[in-house]
Design a protein around this motif. Structure first.
Motif, PDB file in Angstrom:
ATOM      1  N   GLN A 147      -8.334  23.055 -10.367  1.00 54.00           N
ATOM      2  CA  GLN A 147      -9.762  22.921 -10.033  1.00 54.00           C
ATOM      3  C   GLN A 147     -10.416  21.821 -10.869  1.00 54.00           C
ATOM      4  O   GLN A 147     -11.500  22.001 -11.434  1.00 54.00           O
ATOM      5  N   GLU A 197     -11.771  23.015  -3.185  1.00 57.10           N
ATOM      6  CA  GLU A 197     -12.661  23.373  -4.293  1.00 57.10           C
ATOM      7  C   GLU A 197     -13.261  24.744  -4.005  1.00 57.10           C
ATOM      8  O   GLU A 197     -13.671  25.021  -2.882  1.00 57.10           O
ATOM      9  N   TRP A 198     -13.297  25.599  -5.040  1.00 56.61           N
ATOM     10  CA  TRP A 198     -13.947  26.904  -4.863  1.00 56.61           C
ATOM     11  C   TRP A 198     -14.684  27.382  -6.108  1.00 56.61           C
ATOM     12  O   TRP A 198     -15.523  28.260  -6.032  1.00 56.61           O
ATOM     13  N   GLU A 199     -14.411  26.801  -7.246  1.00 55.28           N
ATOM     14  CA  GLU A 199     -15.085  27.247  -8.463  1.00 55.28           C
ATOM     15  C   GLU A 199     -16.594  27.020  -8.357  1.00 55.28           C
ATOM     16  O   GLU A 199     -17.042  25.956  -7.928  1.00 55.28           O
ATOM     17  N   GLU A 204     -13.061  33.500  -2.947  1.00 51.27           N
ATOM     18  CA  GLU A 204     -11.798  33.601  -3.661  1.00 51.27           C
ATOM     19  C   GLU A 204     -10.837  32.506  -3.191  1.00 51.27           C
ATOM     20  O   GLU A 204     -10.850  32.126  -2.013  1.00 51.27           O
ATOM     21  N   PRO A 205      -9.972  32.005  -4.072  1.00 48.72           N
ATOM     22  CA  PRO A 205      -9.030  30.963  -3.668  1.00 48.72           C
ATOM     23  C   PRO A 205      -8.168  31.363  -2.471  1.00 48.72           C
ATOM     24  O   PRO A 205      -7.855  30.531  -1.617  1.00 48.72           O
ATOM     25  N   HIS A 209      -6.760  28.898   1.992  1.00 50.76           N
ATOM     26  CA  HIS A 209      -5.532  28.170   2.335  1.00 50.76           C
ATOM     27  C   HIS A 209      -5.018  28.502   3.734  1.00 50.76           C
ATOM     28  O   HIS A 209      -3.847  28.305   4.041  1.00 50.76           O
TER      29      HIS A 209
END
Length: 329
Positions: A147, A197-199, A204-205, A209
């Protein structure tokens, strides 16, 4: 629509003339949609005044809604999705798969090429579009896994936008819509997104995907350089687009033609809509939409209209500007 992981700024409510919502995490309005939100069906599906979903109505009489030529090519499927999108914060950098990847890995004939028509934008508004240099697979995987967002964003093209701009975003190209933008989005009819990007976002990651794992999903990313010339090709004015019919200019370069079409309607003194399934978004002024098969409809800025093929040729009159989104011509 379910609550989103990114924040709006009330622009859709203001655009429509509605009271602002207490919760800003509803930044999208899907219009004339037969596409459900990923993992959240029936959310995303449009409902008609008689209580039927639009998908049910089209399935019952596809030629009335879509026309015989469209049905011959696409079946009972409008083949597009149209949204209003209000970016109250920068969206995370993400990617949509192309048709080849979607057929192989997601059992879908559609990927998600999209395009944006900017309705409103802050003075410094911009989008991030494509990497500005070639990026190796290992570098991209390291950015995403760690990240390292600042490094990733720094490698993209920051493209300023203003009201009236029209920009194509091909499937595979990393992108992020910046804060302070209200736009009309037209796209292939899927909800496939690979998050790079997710932060800092409420997500949630594992949701990012496509159910494939990042090792496989990152294979859909276009890691090649998009230099200034290639970016300009995605936003240039269509050479043969002006005056395709009275009061109508065709938007988007030819790169969009296989996926969707859009027109800017500016009556002079009227604008002609040929028969086609389409979504019309009125962006300025007020006027009247006329059809030989129905009573005239008064329209104003903020209105959105679903026009079936069976409406025939329509005429827009008044001091008004509208965007018409339609399947590939």
């Amino acid at each position: 629509m379910p609550r989103s992981f990114y924040r709006g700024a009330g622009r859709i409510d203001r655009f429509r003339g509605d009271p602002p919502k207490a919760d800003p995490y509803h930044p999208e309005d899907w219009i004339g949609s037969v596409t459900a939100r990923a993992g959240a069906a029936p959310a995303g599906l449009s409902t008609l005044p008689d209580g039927r979903s639009l998908a049910e109505a089209i399935a019952a009489d596809p030629e009335r809604w879509l026309g015989p030529e469209h049905v011959a090519a696409h079946g009972a499927d409008p083949a597009i999705l149209v949204k209003l999108l209000d970016a109250g914060e920068r969206l995370p950098l993400h990617v949509h798969p192309d048709r080849a990847f979607a057929r192989t890995h997601l059992a879908s004939p559609y990927g998600k090429t999209e395009a944006w028509i900017i309705v409103d934008a802050a003075p410094d508004a911009a989008v991030h579009l494509g990497f500005a240099r070639d990026v190796a697979p290992e570098e991209l995987a390291g950015w995403v896994g760690g990240q390292r967002v600042a490094e990733m964003l720094a490698a993209t093209n920051r493209v300023p936008v203003r009201p009236g701009d029209a920009v194509v975003c091909p499937a595979g190209v990393p992108h992020a819509i910046g804060e302070g933008i209200l736009l009309v989005e037209i796209q292939e009819p899927t909800d496939f997104s690979l998050l790079l990007e997710w932060e800092g976002y409420d997500i949630e990651p594992e949701a990012g995907h496509l159910g494939l794992g990042f090792d496989q999903a990152l294979g859909c990313v276009d890691r090649a350089s998009w230099d200034a010339g290639r970016i300009e090709d995605l936003r240039r004015t269509r050479r043969a687009g002006r005056g395709v019919r009275p009061g109508v200019d065709r938007l988007f370069p030819e790169a969009a033609d296989a996926f969707f079409a859009a027109e800017r309607l500016r009556p002079d003194p009227y604008g002609v809509l040929d028969p086609a399934f389409s979504v019309v978004v009125v962006v300025e002024g007020a006027g009247t939409l006329e059809s030989a098969h129905a009573e005239p409809v008064d329209v104003r800025a903020g209105h959105t209209l679903l026009v079936p093929y069976a409406s025939g040729e329509c005429v827009l009159r008044g001091e008004v500007t509208a965007i018409r989104c339609r399947p590939p011509v």
